[in-house]
Design a protein around this motif. Structure first.
Motif, PDB file in Angstrom:
ATOM      1  N   PHE A 168       0.816  -1.208   0.000  1.00 57.63           N
ATOM      2  CA  PHE A 168       0.000   0.000   0.000  1.00 57.63           C
ATOM      3  C   PHE A 168       0.857   1.269   0.000  1.00 57.63           C
ATOM      4  N   VAL A 169       2.168   1.090   0.123  1.00 58.15           N
ATOM      5  CA  VAL A 169       3.108   2.208  -0.055  1.00 58.15           C
ATOM      6  C   VAL A 169       3.696   2.164  -1.456  1.00 58.15           C
ATOM      7  N   VAL A 170       4.115   0.983  -1.891  1.00 62.32           N
ATOM      8  CA  VAL A 170       4.781   0.830  -3.181  1.00 62.32           C
ATOM      9  C   VAL A 170       3.824   1.104  -4.349  1.00 62.32           C
ATOM     10  N   TYR A 171       2.600   0.605  -4.258  1.00 64.00           N
ATOM     11  CA  TYR A 171       1.673   0.724  -5.387  1.00 64.00           C
ATOM     12  C   TYR A 171       1.316   2.176  -5.711  1.00 64.00           C
ATOM     13  N   PRO A 172       0.949   3.018  -4.730  1.00 55.68           N
ATOM     14  CA  PRO A 172       0.702   4.431  -5.063  1.00 55.68           C
ATOM     15  C   PRO A 172       1.926   5.115  -5.661  1.00 55.68           C
ATOM     16  N   LEU A 173       3.119   4.737  -5.184  1.00 56.35           N
ATOM     17  CA  LEU A 173       4.340   5.316  -5.755  1.00 56.35           C
ATOM     18  C   LEU A 173       4.496   4.898  -7.216  1.00 56.35           C
ATOM     19  N   TYR A 174       4.167   3.642  -7.498  1.00 56.65           N
ATOM     20  CA  TYR A 174       4.212   3.154  -8.882  1.00 56.65           C
ATOM     21  C   TYR A 174       3.229   3.931  -9.757  1.00 56.65           C
ATOM     22  N   LEU A 175       2.000   4.117  -9.266  1.00 57.55           N
ATOM     23  CA  LEU A 175       0.991   4.844 -10.039  1.00 57.55           C
ATOM     24  C   LEU A 175       1.435   6.285 -10.297  1.00 57.55           C
ATOM     25  N   ALA A 176       2.033   6.896  -9.285  1.00 56.89           N
ATOM     26  CA  ALA A 176       2.510   8.273  -9.444  1.00 56.89           C
ATOM     27  C   ALA A 176       3.663   8.339 -10.453  1.00 56.89           C
ATOM     28  N   ALA A 177       4.505   7.297 -10.462  1.00 63.21           N
ATOM     29  CA  ALA A 177       5.668   7.292 -11.351  1.00 63.21           C
ATOM     30  C   ALA A 177       5.262   7.125 -12.815  1.00 63.21           C
ATOM     31  N   VAL A 178       4.224   6.317 -13.086  1.00 62.41           N
ATOM     32  CA  VAL A 178       3.843   6.068 -14.483  1.00 62.41           C
ATOM     33  C   VAL A 178       2.848   7.109 -15.001  1.00 62.41           C
ATOM     34  N   PHE A 179       2.258   7.894 -14.112  1.00 61.18           N
ATOM     35  CA  PHE A 179       1.250   8.868 -14.548  1.00 61.18           C
ATOM     36  C   PHE A 179       1.795   9.877 -15.562  1.00 61.18           C
ATOM     37  N   PRO A 180       2.979  10.469 -15.335  1.00 63.83           N
ATOM     38  CA  PRO A 180       3.466  11.479 -16.296  1.00 63.83           C
ATOM     39  C   PRO A 180       3.726  10.906 -17.687  1.00 63.83           C
ATOM     40  N   THR A 181       3.957   9.610 -17.798  1.00 62.86           N
ATOM     41  CA  THR A 181       4.251   9.015 -19.102  1.00 62.86           C
ATOM     42  C   THR A 181       2.993   8.535 -19.826  1.00 62.86           C
ATOM     43  N   ALA A 182       1.840   8.575 -19.155  1.00 61.07           N
ATOM     44  CA  ALA A 182       0.593   8.117 -19.768  1.00 61.07           C
ATOM     45  C   ALA A 182       0.049   9.172 -20.721  1.00 61.07           C
ATOM     46  N   ILE A 183      -0.512   8.722 -21.838  1.00 63.78           N
ATOM     47  CA  ILE A 183      -1.062   9.636 -22.830  1.00 63.78           C
ATOM     48  C   ILE A 183      -2.339  10.289 -22.319  1.00 63.78           C
ATOM     49  N   ASN A 184      -3.167   9.496 -21.642  1.00 65.11           N
ATOM     50  CA  ASN A 184      -4.398  10.022 -21.067  1.00 65.11           C
ATOM     51  C   ASN A 184      -4.793   9.148 -19.879  1.00 65.11           C
ATOM     52  N   ILE A 185      -5.957   9.387 -19.290  1.00 66.79           N
ATOM     53  CA  ILE A 185      -6.380   8.633 -18.115  1.00 66.79           C
ATOM     54  C   ILE A 185      -6.603   7.164 -18.458  1.00 66.79           C
ATOM     55  N   LEU A 186      -7.195   6.888 -19.613  1.00 62.59           N
ATOM     56  CA  LEU A 186      -7.413   5.494 -20.019  1.00 62.59           C
ATOM     57  C   LEU A 186      -6.087   4.749 -20.132  1.00 62.59           C
ATOM     58  N   ASP A 187      -5.096   5.407 -20.711  1.00 62.97           N
ATOM     59  CA  ASP A 187      -3.767   4.785 -20.838  1.00 62.97           C
ATOM     60  C   ASP A 187      -3.156   4.547 -19.460  1.00 62.97           C
ATOM     61  N   TRP A 188      -3.386   5.475 -18.534  1.00 62.69           N
ATOM     62  CA  TRP A 188      -2.882   5.318 -17.165  1.00 62.69           C
ATOM     63  C   TRP A 188      -3.571   4.145 -16.472  1.00 62.69           C
ATOM     64  N   LEU A 189      -4.899   4.041 -16.621  1.00 61.56           N
ATOM     65  CA  LEU A 189      -5.630   2.934 -16.005  1.00 61.56           C
ATOM     66  C   LEU A 189      -5.161   1.590 -16.555  1.00 61.56           C
ATOM     67  N   GLU A 190      -4.763   1.567 -17.820  1.00 60.20           N
ATOM     68  CA  GLU A 190      -4.275   0.324 -18.417  1.00 60.20           C
ATOM     69  C   GLU A 190      -3.011  -0.170 -17.726  1.00 60.20           C
ATOM     70  N   ARG A 191      -2.226   0.747 -17.166  1.00 60.33           N
ATOM     71  CA  ARG A 191      -0.957   0.380 -16.531  1.00 60.33           C
ATOM     72  C   ARG A 191      -1.122  -0.073 -15.081  1.00 60.33           C
ATOM     73  N   TRP A 192      -2.305   0.128 -14.534  1.00 60.60           N
ATOM     74  CA  TRP A 192      -2.514  -0.251 -13.137  1.00 60.60           C
ATOM     75  C   TRP A 192      -2.297  -1.742 -12.921  1.00 60.60           C
ATOM     76  N   SER A 193      -2.806  -2.566 -13.814  1.00 59.94           N
ATOM     77  CA  SER A 193      -2.777  -4.016 -13.605  1.00 59.94           C
ATOM     78  C   SER A 193      -1.354  -4.566 -13.584  1.00 59.94           C
TER      79      SER A 193
END
Length: 340
Positions: free
Chosen positions: A234-259
């Motif tokens: 629960f610490v690592v996962y939010p950090l991962y989401l924050a790290a990949v967010f700037p590289t995502a094209i849009n929100i849908l692309d960001w959600l695709e990276r969650w899994s």
């Protein structure tokens, strides 16, 4: 009640708290309409333009397998995805029998599809996803029996959290649907269970491996270790989401990276569970303890190793597993049976 203490009651309450969002998710689908399709569990679903759906029953005038929904009632899926993070967004109230206009990409064509809403088909879901559901139910029954017999046993408590985590995360077998994204609440209940409860499942599994049949000296000396096992995802996962967010094209692309982050965390925990279980067996020379561990270690290697090789690693490398969900449920079933 002999053997019961504050810790036992706290674990029981946490167990109920884990299962409650899953019950709410299933109940929500019982009272809201269904469009006939879902995002197929274990397969890629999000893209930069929309979401790929899999109908439970294909009809020539409805959604077909592989359709990419890019808009609903003229509003893009990207807009609906953004609304997931915006409080107060107006949400439509759909009714059974209503026809909703979906804009889909089918092959190289973009078209409008009128989707008639029906009641949620629980019977079809159970028929299609019986393997993973069977595993979760048997795990919960076994863990509950052990916990009620030995509520003061730390391993029994960890086992109950492990089982409740996977029972709650079985919302994954039901899958998301378009209305979950549009309503918002269905999406967040799904994530609370398929990530939150799912990570409790893996954390409790590692906790159980550390202390079964009894805690080794290094665990007793470093009590922070077990807390870290639960907190880390629960610490690592939010950090991962924050790290990949700037590289995502849009929100849908960001959600695709969650899994990918979820699968990677689960794979790491599974590998650690197997390693700890094997180490405990190899260093424990007490005949009774080795007898207790033997079946658990065998089941951990069979179920865990198989799941790692044919589900998790292919999901990370290929983007999809190489076995179906029902076979996965049967593959991991030896572990709760070994505990029994």
């Amino acid at each position: 009640m002999t053997g019961w203490n504050k810790t036992s009651l706290a674990v029981l309450l946490l167990d109920i708290g884990l299962i409650a969002p899953a019950v709410t998710f299933v109940g929500l689908h019982g009272v809201t309409p269904f469009d006939g399709a879902r995002f197929q569990p274990g397969e890629p679903m999000w893209s930069q333009k929309g979401v790929t759906v899999t109908p439970l029953e294909e009809r020539s005038n409805g959604l077909l397998r592989g359709d990419e929904v890019i808009a609903v009632e003229g509003r893009s899926m990207e807009s609906w995805a953004r609304a997931l993070f915006e409080a107060g967004t107006p949400r439509p109230r759909w009714q059974v029998g209503q026809t909703i206009r979906y804009t889909v990409t089918r092959g190289d064509q973009q078209m409008e599809v009128g989707v008639r809403l029906t009641n949620y088909p629980f019977n079809i879901i159970l028929a299609n996803e019986w393997g993973t559901i069977l595993f979760a139910v048997i795990s919960q029954l076994v863990a509950t029996f052990v916990f009620l017999r030995r509520p003061d046993d730390p391993a029994a408590r960890a086992l109950l959290l492990w089982a409740s985590g996977i029972l709650s995360a079985t919302t994954w077998s039901f899958g998301l649907q378009i209305s979950d994204v549009i309503s918002g609440i269905g999406f967040w209940l799904y994530k609370a269970t398929t990530f939150g409860s799912y990570m409790v499942f893996w954390s409790a599994g590692l906790h159980f491996a550390f202390i079964f049949p009894r805690p080794p000296p290094f665990v007793l000396r470093h009590s922070w270790l077990i807390r870290a096992v639960y907190v880390t995802p629960f610490v690592v996962y939010p950090l991962y989401l924050a790290a990949v967010f700037p590289t995502a094209i849009n929100i849908l692309d960001w959600l695709e990276r969650w899994s990918a982050g979820e699968t990677a965390l689960a794979a790491i925990y599974l590998a650690l569970i197997m390693a700890v279980a094997i180490r405990n067996y190899s260093v424990n020379h007490d005949p009774l303890s080795r007898q207790k561990i033997r079946w658990v270690v065998f089941a951990a290697i069979l179920s865990g190793g198989g799941g790692l090789l044919v589900w998790m690693l292919p999901s990370l490398i290929l983007g999809h597993p190489i076995i179906g969900a029902n076979f996965l449920g049967l593959l991991v079933l030896p572990f709760p049976l070994a505990i029994a």
